[in-house]
Design an enzyme around this catalytic site. Structure first.
Site, PDB file in Angstrom:
ATOM      1  N   PRO A   2       0.818  -1.224   0.000  1.00 34.00           N
ATOM      2  CA  PRO A   2       0.000   0.000   0.000  1.00 34.00           C
ATOM      3  C   PRO A   2       0.850   1.272   0.000  1.00 34.00           C
ATOM      4  O   PRO A   2       1.760   1.411   0.814  1.00 34.00           O
ATOM      5  CB  PRO A   2      -0.815  -0.118   1.286  1.00 34.00           C
ATOM      6  CG  PRO A   2      -0.813  -1.574   1.616  1.00 34.00           C
ATOM      7  CD  PRO A   2       0.510  -2.095   1.130  1.00 34.00           C
ATOM      8  N   GLU A   3       0.563   2.155  -0.924  1.00 35.05           N
ATOM      9  CA  GLU A   3       1.219   3.458  -0.987  1.00 35.05           C
ATOM     10  C   GLU A   3       0.150   4.526  -0.760  1.00 35.05           C
ATOM     11  O   GLU A   3      -1.006   4.191  -0.457  1.00 35.05           O
ATOM     12  CB  GLU A   3       1.911   3.637  -2.342  1.00 35.05           C
ATOM     13  CG  GLU A   3       2.927   2.522  -2.615  1.00 35.05           C
ATOM     14  CD  GLU A   3       3.769   2.753  -3.854  1.00 35.05           C
ATOM     15  OE1 GLU A   3       3.937   3.910  -4.272  1.00 35.05           O
ATOM     16  OE2 GLU A   3       4.275   1.758  -4.412  1.00 35.05           O
ATOM     17  N   LYS A  59       1.588   7.301   4.234  1.00 33.20           N
ATOM     18  CA  LYS A  59       1.002   5.963   4.244  1.00 33.20           C
ATOM     19  C   LYS A  59       0.319   5.647   5.575  1.00 33.20           C
ATOM     20  O   LYS A  59      -0.039   4.502   5.829  1.00 33.20           O
ATOM     21  CB  LYS A  59       2.089   4.924   3.971  1.00 33.20           C
ATOM     22  CG  LYS A  59       2.843   5.156   2.666  1.00 33.20           C
ATOM     23  CD  LYS A  59       3.920   4.088   2.504  1.00 33.20           C
ATOM     24  CE  LYS A  59       4.927   4.469   1.444  1.00 33.20           C
ATOM     25  NZ  LYS A  59       6.034   3.518   1.382  1.00 33.20           N
ATOM     26  N   HIS A  92      -6.853 -13.882   8.477  1.00 34.27           N
ATOM     27  CA  HIS A  92      -5.871 -12.796   8.514  1.00 34.27           C
ATOM     28  C   HIS A  92      -6.422 -11.535   9.180  1.00 34.27           C
ATOM     29  O   HIS A  92      -5.785 -10.493   9.121  1.00 34.27           O
ATOM     30  CB  HIS A  92      -5.382 -12.466   7.093  1.00 34.27           C
ATOM     31  CG  HIS A  92      -4.677 -13.608   6.437  1.00 34.27           C
ATOM     32  ND1 HIS A  92      -4.705 -13.826   5.075  1.00 34.27           N
ATOM     33  CD2 HIS A  92      -3.934 -14.624   6.965  1.00 34.27           C
ATOM     34  CE1 HIS A  92      -4.004 -14.925   4.790  1.00 34.27           C
ATOM     35  NE2 HIS A  92      -3.538 -15.427   5.920  1.00 34.27           N
ATOM     36  N   ARG A 110       0.655 -10.659   5.779  1.00 33.99           N
ATOM     37  CA  ARG A 110       2.072 -10.813   6.084  1.00 33.99           C
ATOM     38  C   ARG A 110       2.526 -10.127   7.365  1.00 33.99           C
ATOM     39  O   ARG A 110       3.694 -10.229   7.749  1.00 33.99           O
ATOM     40  CB  ARG A 110       2.906 -10.372   4.890  1.00 33.99           C
ATOM     41  CG  ARG A 110       2.616 -11.261   3.679  1.00 33.99           C
ATOM     42  CD  ARG A 110       3.600 -11.092   2.582  1.00 33.99           C
ATOM     43  NE  ARG A 110       4.964 -11.336   3.023  1.00 33.99           N
ATOM     44  CZ  ARG A 110       6.033 -11.059   2.295  1.00 33.99           C
ATOM     45  NH1 ARG A 110       5.885 -10.536   1.109  1.00 33.99           N
ATOM     46  NH2 ARG A 110       7.251 -11.300   2.751  1.00 33.99           N
ATOM     47  N   ARG A 150      19.761  16.874  -1.116  1.00 36.31           N
ATOM     48  CA  ARG A 150      19.982  15.422  -1.050  1.00 36.31           C
ATOM     49  C   ARG A 150      21.127  14.971  -1.938  1.00 36.31           C
ATOM     50  O   ARG A 150      21.162  15.272  -3.115  1.00 36.31           O
ATOM     51  CB  ARG A 150      18.702  14.708  -1.505  1.00 36.31           C
ATOM     52  CG  ARG A 150      17.610  14.800  -0.480  1.00 36.31           C
ATOM     53  CD  ARG A 150      17.947  14.002   0.738  1.00 36.31           C
ATOM     54  NE  ARG A 150      17.963  12.592   0.421  1.00 36.31           N
ATOM     55  CZ  ARG A 150      17.247  11.669   1.055  1.00 36.31           C
ATOM     56  NH1 ARG A 150      16.487  12.025   2.054  1.00 36.31           N
ATOM     57  NH2 ARG A 150      17.323  10.416   0.690  1.00 36.31           N
ATOM     58  N   ARG A 248      16.226  -0.917  -3.090  1.00 37.55           N
ATOM     59  CA  ARG A 248      14.808  -1.113  -3.412  1.00 37.55           C
ATOM     60  C   ARG A 248      14.688  -1.469  -4.885  1.00 37.55           C
ATOM     61  O   ARG A 248      15.464  -0.978  -5.702  1.00 37.55           O
ATOM     62  CB  ARG A 248      14.012   0.178  -3.135  1.00 37.55           C
ATOM     63  CG  ARG A 248      14.090   0.649  -1.702  1.00 37.55           C
ATOM     64  CD  ARG A 248      13.513  -0.369  -0.738  1.00 37.55           C
ATOM     65  NE  ARG A 248      12.104  -0.599  -0.971  1.00 37.55           N
ATOM     66  CZ  ARG A 248      11.121   0.034  -0.353  1.00 37.55           C
ATOM     67  NH1 ARG A 248      11.392   0.942   0.554  1.00 37.55           N
ATOM     68  NH2 ARG A 248       9.868  -0.257  -0.631  1.00 37.55           N
TER      69      ARG A 248
END
Ligand SMILES: [Zn+2]
Length: 259
Positions: A2-3, A59, A92, A110, A150, A248
């Site tokens: 999920p984003e 999120k 779940h 999970r 950055r 990633r």
């Protein structure tokens, strides 16, 4: 995983099904998912309260009550299920909120997600860690300033929740593909037209993804092609590259996104 767009979908679902309903208790078939509290403590804090329409930041889903704040993070496989729409419990279902008129279940196969309790905004920040502006609300000059400081790759900068909150693998790859910027380019070395293209792509990708409640696997988007190894770029037909950037997984077109 999920984003921002998925969690925005959960936020709407939560508001539609559970918003305003009185909380009766909390059940935790899997107490491991209650990350900083117990079913008893959470139940005591929430009993008799009503969930206001949840906020979302990045999120994180934050359904406030008049008192404490509940925090939900969906990890890799988390989602919500409302008993009125989905009557059968599932193995779940990790945490269940029985409410007036139904039950809201936090379902997570999970178990990388979880539920937290915060008494106030200070405790909330302790749980989430420092978060940058939400990607749906970030302004161009703010994002530019953050990227200019950055040293690392643009892909990992976009996925850093402290820089800007809400973007994960799919959204960051889609934004960079649409902006024609290689994911390994140094964030602070980007030219002005590239920063403009990234911001425009971010706005458009988020707008469409939020509408769908997920990053749509649509024709003409790299997200629609990325799952097939050997897939071609939807724009130019070149075979897509799959590799890792800052540990990633990443997917890009070597022709449209030159190094
Ligand atoms: Zn291409």
């Amino acid at each position: 995983m999920p984003e921002l767009s998925d969690v925005e979908g959960f936020r709407r679902y939560f508001a539609r099904q559970a918003g305003g309903r009185r909380i009766e208790r909390v059940e935790a078939p899997d107490a491991d998912l209650l990350r900083n509290t117990s079913a008893q403590r959470l139940g005591r804090a929430l009993k008799g309260e009503r969930f206001a329409d949840p906020r979302r930041h990045g999120k994180w889903l934050l359904p406030p009550t008049r008192g404490p704040i509940v925090l939900l993070h969906f990890g890799m496989t988390g989602r919500l299920s409302w008993s009125g729409e989905d009557p059968d419990p599932h193995s779940h279902d990790r945490v269940i909120f029985p409410l007036a008129g139904g039950a809201l279940r936090f379902r997570d196969q999970r178990k990388f997600g979880g539920v937290w309790l915060a008494r106030d905004e200070g405790e909330r920040t302790e749980v989430t860690g420092p978060l940058g502006p939400d990607a749906l609300a970030v302004e161009r000059t703010d994002l530019d300033g953050r990227l200019a400081g950055r040293r690392g790759a643009i892909k990992s900068a976009l996925m850093d929740q402290e820089l800007v909150a809400g973007l994960g693998n799919l959204l960051s790859d889609e934004i960079l593909w649409q902006a024609r910027v290689h994911p390994r380019r140094k964030a602070r070395g980007l030219e002005e037209p590239e920063r403009a293209a990234i911001y425009d792509a971010l706005r458009q990708v988020l707008r469409e993804s939020v509408e769908h409640g997920r990053v749509p696997r649509r024709e003409g988007w790299i997200t629609g092609a990325r799952d097939d190894r050997g897939a071609a770029c939807p724009r130019c037909g070149t075979k897509l590259c799959h590799s890792t950037v800052a540990s990633r997984s990443a997917c890009w077109c070597p022709r449209c996104q030159p190094w």
